[in-house]
Structure formats: C-alpha cells, structure tokens
Design an enzyme around this catalytic site. Structure first.
Site, PDB file in Angstrom:
ATOM      1  N   ARG A   1       1.186  -1.067   0.212  1.00 56.67           N
ATOM      2  CA  ARG A   1      -0.116   0.034  -0.096  1.00 56.67           C
ATOM      3  C   ARG A   1       0.676   1.529  -0.013  1.00 56.67           C
ATOM      4  O   ARG A   1       0.322   2.509  -0.815  1.00 56.67           O
ATOM      5  CB  ARG A   1      -0.866  -0.103   1.709  1.00 56.67           C
ATOM      6  CG  ARG A   1      -1.941   1.115   1.451  1.00 56.67           C
ATOM      7  CD  ARG A   1      -2.594   0.881   2.566  1.00 56.67           C
ATOM      8  NE  ARG A   1      -3.389   1.899   3.006  1.00 56.67           N
ATOM      9  CZ  ARG A   1      -4.758   2.093   2.456  1.00 56.67           C
ATOM     10  NH1 ARG A   1      -5.113   1.480   1.566  1.00 56.67           N
ATOM     11  NH2 ARG A   1      -5.513   3.577   2.647  1.00 56.67           N
TER      12      ARG A   1
ATOM     13  N   MET B   1      -7.544   7.700  -1.292  1.00 56.59           N
ATOM     14  CA  MET B   1      -7.634   6.730  -1.397  1.00 56.59           C
ATOM     15  C   MET B   1      -8.600   6.154   0.551  1.00 56.59           C
ATOM     16  O   MET B   1      -7.795   6.337   0.919  1.00 56.59           O
ATOM     17  CB  MET B   1      -5.934   5.576  -0.403  1.00 56.59           C
ATOM     18  CG  MET B   1      -5.950   4.774  -1.095  1.00 56.59           C
ATOM     19  SD  MET B   1      -4.665   3.719  -0.513  1.00 56.59           S
ATOM     20  CE  MET B   1      -3.299   5.093  -1.794  1.00 56.59           C
ATOM     21  N   SER B   2      -9.402   5.282  -0.089  1.00 52.73           N
ATOM     22  CA  SER B   2     -10.592   4.971   0.915  1.00 52.73           C
ATOM     23  C   SER B   2      -9.617   3.861   2.115  1.00 52.73           C
ATOM     24  O   SER B   2      -8.345   3.648   2.176  1.00 52.73           O
ATOM     25  CB  SER B   2     -10.883   3.516   0.402  1.00 52.73           C
ATOM     26  OG  SER B   2     -12.161   4.291  -0.398  1.00 52.73           O
ATOM     27  N   ALA B   3     -10.072   4.074   3.591  1.00 53.33           N
ATOM     28  CA  ALA B   3      -9.678   3.207   4.207  1.00 53.33           C
ATOM     29  C   ALA B   3      -9.592   1.572   3.704  1.00 53.33           C
ATOM     30  O   ALA B   3     -10.639   1.095   4.037  1.00 53.33           O
ATOM     31  CB  ALA B   3     -10.226   3.504   5.328  1.00 53.33           C
TER      32      ALA B   3
ATOM     33  N   GLN C   1     -11.641  -0.852   1.892  1.00 52.99           N
ATOM     34  CA  GLN C   1     -12.021  -1.479   1.077  1.00 52.99           C
ATOM     35  C   GLN C   1     -11.841  -3.255   1.138  1.00 52.99           C
ATOM     36  O   GLN C   1     -11.629  -3.924   0.200  1.00 52.99           O
ATOM     37  CB  GLN C   1     -10.218  -1.836   0.194  1.00 52.99           C
ATOM     38  CG  GLN C   1     -10.163  -0.264   0.186  1.00 52.99           C
ATOM     39  CD  GLN C   1      -9.068   0.774  -0.744  1.00 52.99           C
ATOM     40  OE1 GLN C   1      -7.839   0.382   0.439  1.00 52.99           O
ATOM     41  NE2 GLN C   1      -8.068   0.871  -1.407  1.00 52.99           N
TER      42      GLN C   1
END
Length: 156
Positions: A85, A117-119, A123
């Site tokens: 990530r 960017m989503s947590a 996701q």
C-alpha cells in the site's frame, strides 16, 4: 501522466493493468519486486529498513482487519498481505499508509479535499462483498491504483 501500479500483469483485454497518477508527469523510478509481482515506485528514499518497516506495518494492519472481521476470506487476506500500500501513497509516511484511515490524494485550488484512497477496512469489506474469484473480468474505475492492484491479485 505517470503509470503507477502493477507492471506486466495482463488484464482480460490482453493489455497491462495500471493506474494513472495525474499528480506527477515524471517518469517511473526503478521497479520493485514483491513476491511474483513487479511494482513501480516513485519514492527514491525507500530503503531496506523502510521496506522492512512497511512489511511489519502491513502485517499488523492485515491482522487487525482479520480480527475485526473486515477480512474473512483467505484470498482477500493474501491480496492485502501481498500488495504494498505504501507504494501507492508516496506522499505520506509508511505509518500513515498502513493506518486504517483514508490517505489524502488531492485537494482543489481552495484546499478542499477532493480525492482520497479509502481506508483499508472499507476496501476489505468491498472486496469481500464483491466475491471476486480468479479469472473474473473486473472493471475498477476511479482507483488511485491500490484497489486495482488488490483486484489484480484476486483475479490472478
């Protein structure tokens, strides 16, 4: 535009899967191999110590997501343990990249946040609910690259 993401992974159309990063117009830096995948990275400050710290933080995050019930399948767990990530969030610290929180991607000219960017927990839940299996054709729209890379791991 800079390509950022999985390099050399063929998609269903026979083209390469990648994410487009509109924040930079510079060339990709040296690729990084993680497992069987070749990842492009833009952060030249990455050191072996940073890589080890990132692996520890990634492992800790995935364990928390599993323990909290956000990750329930072996396939999603393996994807989260594989995809780095922090390489998709080069503007933040490794610690921030592996926090279960959003990563700010872009602000408009007035400073309002317009892209994130989503947590990881969100996701993970989305991927579990999608029930993606090897060989499926998946269209990922709007990703900063990380979610597309997770999906690429799931479809094989």
């Amino acid at each position: 535009m800079t390509k950022l993401g999985v390099v050399g992974k063929e998609s269903f159309a026979g083209t390469f899967v990648y994410a487009v990063d509109t924040r930079s117009s510079g060339p990709l830096d040296l690729p990084v191999r993680v497992g069987s995948r070749l990842w492009a990275r833009r952060d030249r400050s990455m050191t072996e110590a940073t890589g080890q710290r990132a692996a520890e933080l990634r492992d800790r995050l995935v364990s928390k997501l599993v323990n909290a019930g956000h990750i329930t399948s072996a396939a999603v767990e393996a994807a989260f343990r594989t995809v780095p990530r922090h390489l998709f969030a080069p503007e933040v610290s490794v610690e921030a990249a592996y926090a279960d929180d959003i990563v700010e991607i872009k602000r408009d000219e007035r400073g309002a946040l317009i892209s994130t960017m989503s947590a990881p927990s969100i996701q993970a839940l989305q991927l579990e609910q999608a029930e993606i299996t090897p060989g499926m054709n998946v269209l990922e729209v709007g990703s900063g690259g990380y979610n597309a890379a997770l999906i690429a791991e799931l479809v094989g």
